[in-house]
Design a protein around this motif. Structure first.
Motif, PDB file in Angstrom:
ATOM      1  N   GLY A   1       0.822  -1.206   0.000  1.00  0.00           N
ATOM      2  CA  GLY A   1       0.000   0.000   0.000  1.00  0.00           C
ATOM      3  C   GLY A   1       0.855   1.255   0.000  1.00  0.00           C
ATOM      4  O   GLY A   1       0.554   2.233  -0.712  1.00  0.00           O
ATOM      5  N   THR A   2       1.925   1.249   0.788  1.00  0.00           N
ATOM      6  CA  THR A   2       2.822   2.408   0.836  1.00  0.00           C
ATOM      7  C   THR A   2       3.461   2.641  -0.530  1.00  0.00           C
ATOM      8  O   THR A   2       3.586   3.794  -0.977  1.00  0.00           O
TER       9      THR A   2
ATOM     10  N   ALA B   1       0.917   4.243  -2.851  1.00  0.00           N
ATOM     11  CA  ALA B   1       0.660   5.636  -2.495  1.00  0.00           C
ATOM     12  C   ALA B   1       1.802   6.544  -2.950  1.00  0.00           C
ATOM     13  O   ALA B   1       1.572   7.625  -3.516  1.00  0.00           O
TER      14      ALA B   1
ATOM     15  N   LEU C   1      -5.506   2.582  -0.757  1.00  0.00           N
ATOM     16  CA  LEU C   1      -6.483   2.668   0.325  1.00  0.00           C
ATOM     17  C   LEU C   1      -7.104   1.308   0.618  1.00  0.00           C
ATOM     18  O   LEU C   1      -7.319   0.941   1.783  1.00  0.00           O
TER      19      LEU C   1
ATOM     20  N   PHE D   1      -4.520  -0.594   2.623  1.00  0.00           N
ATOM     21  CA  PHE D   1      -4.421  -0.096   3.998  1.00  0.00           C
ATOM     22  C   PHE D   1      -5.646  -0.505   4.825  1.00  0.00           C
ATOM     23  O   PHE D   1      -5.519  -0.898   5.989  1.00  0.00           O
ATOM     24  N   ASP D   2      -6.833  -0.391   4.216  1.00  0.00           N
ATOM     25  CA  ASP D   2      -8.049  -0.760   4.952  1.00  0.00           C
ATOM     26  C   ASP D   2      -8.057  -2.251   5.278  1.00  0.00           C
ATOM     27  O   ASP D   2      -8.515  -2.660   6.363  1.00  0.00           O
TER      28      ASP D   2
ATOM     29  N   ALA E   1      -0.751   1.800   9.220  1.00  0.00           N
ATOM     30  CA  ALA E   1      -1.866   1.693   8.276  1.00  0.00           C
ATOM     31  C   ALA E   1      -2.741   2.940   8.336  1.00  0.00           C
ATOM     32  O   ALA E   1      -3.220   3.440   7.303  1.00  0.00           O
TER      33      ALA E   1
ATOM     34  N   SER F   1      -3.013   5.316   5.106  1.00  0.00           N
ATOM     35  CA  SER F   1      -4.339   5.519   4.516  1.00  0.00           C
ATOM     36  C   SER F   1      -4.759   6.978   4.581  1.00  0.00           C
ATOM     37  O   SER F   1      -5.496   7.464   3.713  1.00  0.00           O
ATOM     38  N   SER F   2      -4.284   7.703   5.587  1.00  0.00           N
ATOM     39  CA  SER F   2      -4.632   9.128   5.672  1.00  0.00           C
ATOM     40  C   SER F   2      -4.087   9.884   4.463  1.00  0.00           C
ATOM     41  O   SER F   2      -4.777  10.745   3.895  1.00  0.00           O
TER      42      SER F   2
ATOM     43  N   ALA G   1      -3.443   8.574   1.493  1.00  0.00           N
ATOM     44  CA  ALA G   1      -4.214   8.164   0.315  1.00  0.00           C
ATOM     45  C   ALA G   1      -5.553   8.879   0.272  1.00  0.00           C
ATOM     46  O   ALA G   1      -6.002   9.348  -0.783  1.00  0.00           O
ATOM     47  N   LEU G   2      -6.208   8.991   1.424  1.00  0.00           N
ATOM     48  CA  LEU G   2      -7.498   9.690   1.491  1.00  0.00           C
ATOM     49  C   LEU G   2      -7.341  11.157   1.106  1.00  0.00           C
ATOM     50  O   LEU G   2      -8.188  11.723   0.400  1.00  0.00           O
TER      51      LEU G   2
ATOM     52  N   ARG H   1      -7.657  10.375  10.512  1.00  0.00           N
ATOM     53  CA  ARG H   1      -6.759   9.217  10.589  1.00  0.00           C
ATOM     54  C   ARG H   1      -5.321   9.643  10.889  1.00  0.00           C
ATOM     55  O   ARG H   1      -4.605   8.954  11.625  1.00  0.00           O
TER      56      ARG H   1
END
Length: 497
Positions: free
Chosen positions: A139-140, A143, A162, A165-166, A181, A185-186, A188-189, A201
């Motif tokens: 995920g990282t 991103a 995202l 991460f979720d 995570a 995810s913050s 990415a959001l 987050r």
């Protein structure tokens, strides 16, 4: 021991994890001293009980962050080789590949291939903590790539990040994994325009249990808040958050993060008209992305490619060896393969106080089959006989097509009574096999079998079994005969035909 990723606790020794904690807490002098004391003196030495490849990959990351680039290359290459040759458990292999993918970030194709492979292997292993760790790494990577200015499709990468991460947040994992995570995810959001949720987050990542000591998460969270404020037009706050993110990344010696954050800081300063700040940030970005990262990525990429070619050459050599030791018609081991594997099988049987049994058989009146039906049908009979007999063998027995229509079966370990029982079972299986679909209404093929036990060398055992086979032929075929030896009383078993 401090709060750390539970996966590290499973795969990484305590002292190595302590170096990682000190680095992430920005305690550089302590981390360098402990690294030198515990690891640098003998970086390739791994205590018993730990997976070698996973520990070496983790040490490669520590060496890289501490500026020991050549040592990082050496350790990473050795870890990569270990995955291919050491056959670690899937969870340990997934962990290792994930860390190598992290090191390779910037060498795009290779990094993403390693990261996705790590996630797949962790899923297959059913190791949920390992999966959480590997999802976090992948995920990282998504991103960071989405936020490169030249990326043609950042939205899909951020959405993919995202999702990863979720999923990480939904799996069992320690506080360190959860914080990272949340932080990842913050960002990415924020990139997807979900500013309120992104800020929530980011703040949770640094205010939660253990967040004050986790400078990595704090740096990501500040980066997210810088993005949120920049999108909101609050540029002074954005600059402050971006500067904090860059300072934190530098304090934990993470060159990848430092380069990314300082580039964003320079862009924010440019929007503010702060040219001094912009130049300073660009210098920091250049320092972070200069020779160290280039050497690491190029050198590690070359090392991994070399190991890939080596592994490929080994696979080709193994395939050539398999081809040399297999009979092309039946797919069974050939005489060369029997000569290579037979002695070890015999030695194991003797070492375990088992009776070494050899069964020698051939197809009765095989020349008549060839003359009547042709050689293609003769080949079919040999193939089918081999398959029928192989179904009656144990997984460690060695079945070989010796020559022509003659086959040899070496049983791994049997009692004094089991060898003749196996011989009779395979004789009956061949006789009762359905041959009519290929041979029509003529007589079905049968085999004659010679059985021997007792001698402790393969040539002596073969001679005894061959002598018994000759007696079985003279007794009328479709028969087994057992060789006389000091251990067994010779007898013939006549079969009604």
């Amino acid at each position: 021991m401090h709060d750390t990723d539970p996966l590290l606790a499973r795969h990484i020794p305590d002292r190595d994890r302590e170096v990682r904690f000190l680095l992430d807490a920005g305690r550089l002098e302590e981390s360098e001293a402990l690294f030198d004391d515990a690891i640098a003196a003998a970086p390739n030495t791994i205590e018993p009980g730990w997976d070698r490849s996973a520990v070496l990959a983790h040490r490669a990351i520590l060496a890289w962050r501490l500026g020991r680039v050549l040592l990082a290359l050496e350790l990473a290459a050795e870890a990569w080789a270990g995955v291919h040759t050491g056959r670690p458990a899937k969870a340990a292999a997934a962990h290792t590949l994930g860390m190598l993918g992290y090191l390779l970030e910037g060498h795009r194709a290779a990094a993403m291939e390693l990261l996705s492979t790590a996630v797949r292997m962790a899923r297959e292993a059913g190791a949920w903590e390992t999966l959480a760790h590997c999802l976090l790494l992948e995920g990282t990577a998504y991103a960071h790539r989405a936020l490169n200015r030249d990326d043609p499709d950042p939205v899909s990468k951020l959405a993919r990040a995202l999702v990863l991460f979720d999923e990480t947040l939904s799996l069992p994992g320690g506080r360190a994994v959860r914080r990272r995570a949340l932080a990842g995810s913050s960002r990415a959001l924020a990139g997807l325009g979900e500013l309120a949720q992104a800020e929530d987050r980011a703040r949770e990542a640094v205010t939660g249990d253990g967040g004050a000591e986790d400078l990595f998460c704090a740096s990501v969270a500040n980066w997210t808040l810088a993005c949120v404020r920049r999108t909101q037009g609050r540029l002074v706050e954005a600059r402050d958050f971006a500067a904090s993110a860059t300072d934190l990344a530098e304090s934990i010696r993470d060159a990848l993060l430092t380069r990314r954050y300082s580039q964003d800081l320079a862009a924010i300063c440019a929007e503010l008209g702060d040219h001094v700040g912009e130049v300073s940030a660009l210098r920091r970005a250049i320092r972070a992305g200069d020779a160290t990262l280039q050497v690491l990525h190029a050198g590690l990429g070359q090392a991994l490619e070399q190991h890939r070619l080596t592994a490929q050459a080994e696979q080709w050599a193994e395939a050539a060896d398999r081809a040399a030791t297999r009979d092309p018609l039946t797919g069974l081991v050939n005489r060369l393969g029997f000569d290579r594997r037979g002695p070890a099988l015999l030695e194991r049987a003797i070492a375990n106080s088992g009776t070494p049994w050899m069964i020698l058989f051939d197809v009765d009146r095989f020349k008549d089959i060839n003359d009547r039906f042709g050689h293609l049908v003769g080949d079919f009979v040999l193939q089918e006989a081999g398959r029928v007999v192989q179904r009656e063998c144990g997984p460690d027995d060695l079945l070989c097509r010796w020559a022509g229509d003659e086959f040899v079966l070496l049983l791994r370990e049997r009692t004094d009574q089991e060898g003749p029982a196996v011989a009779e079972r395979i004789r009956r299986a061949v006789q009762q096999h359905d041959w009519h679909s290929k041979l029509g209404g003529g007589p079905s093929p049968t085999i004659s079998v010679g059985v021997a036990a007792g001698p402790t060398t393969l040539p002596a055992l073969f001679t005894a079994a061959d002598r018994a086979l000759y007696r079985a032929k003279n007794a009328g075929r479709n028969t087994i005969a057992i060789d006389t030896s000091d251990r067994l009383v010779g007898r013939e078993v006549g079969i009604s035909r």
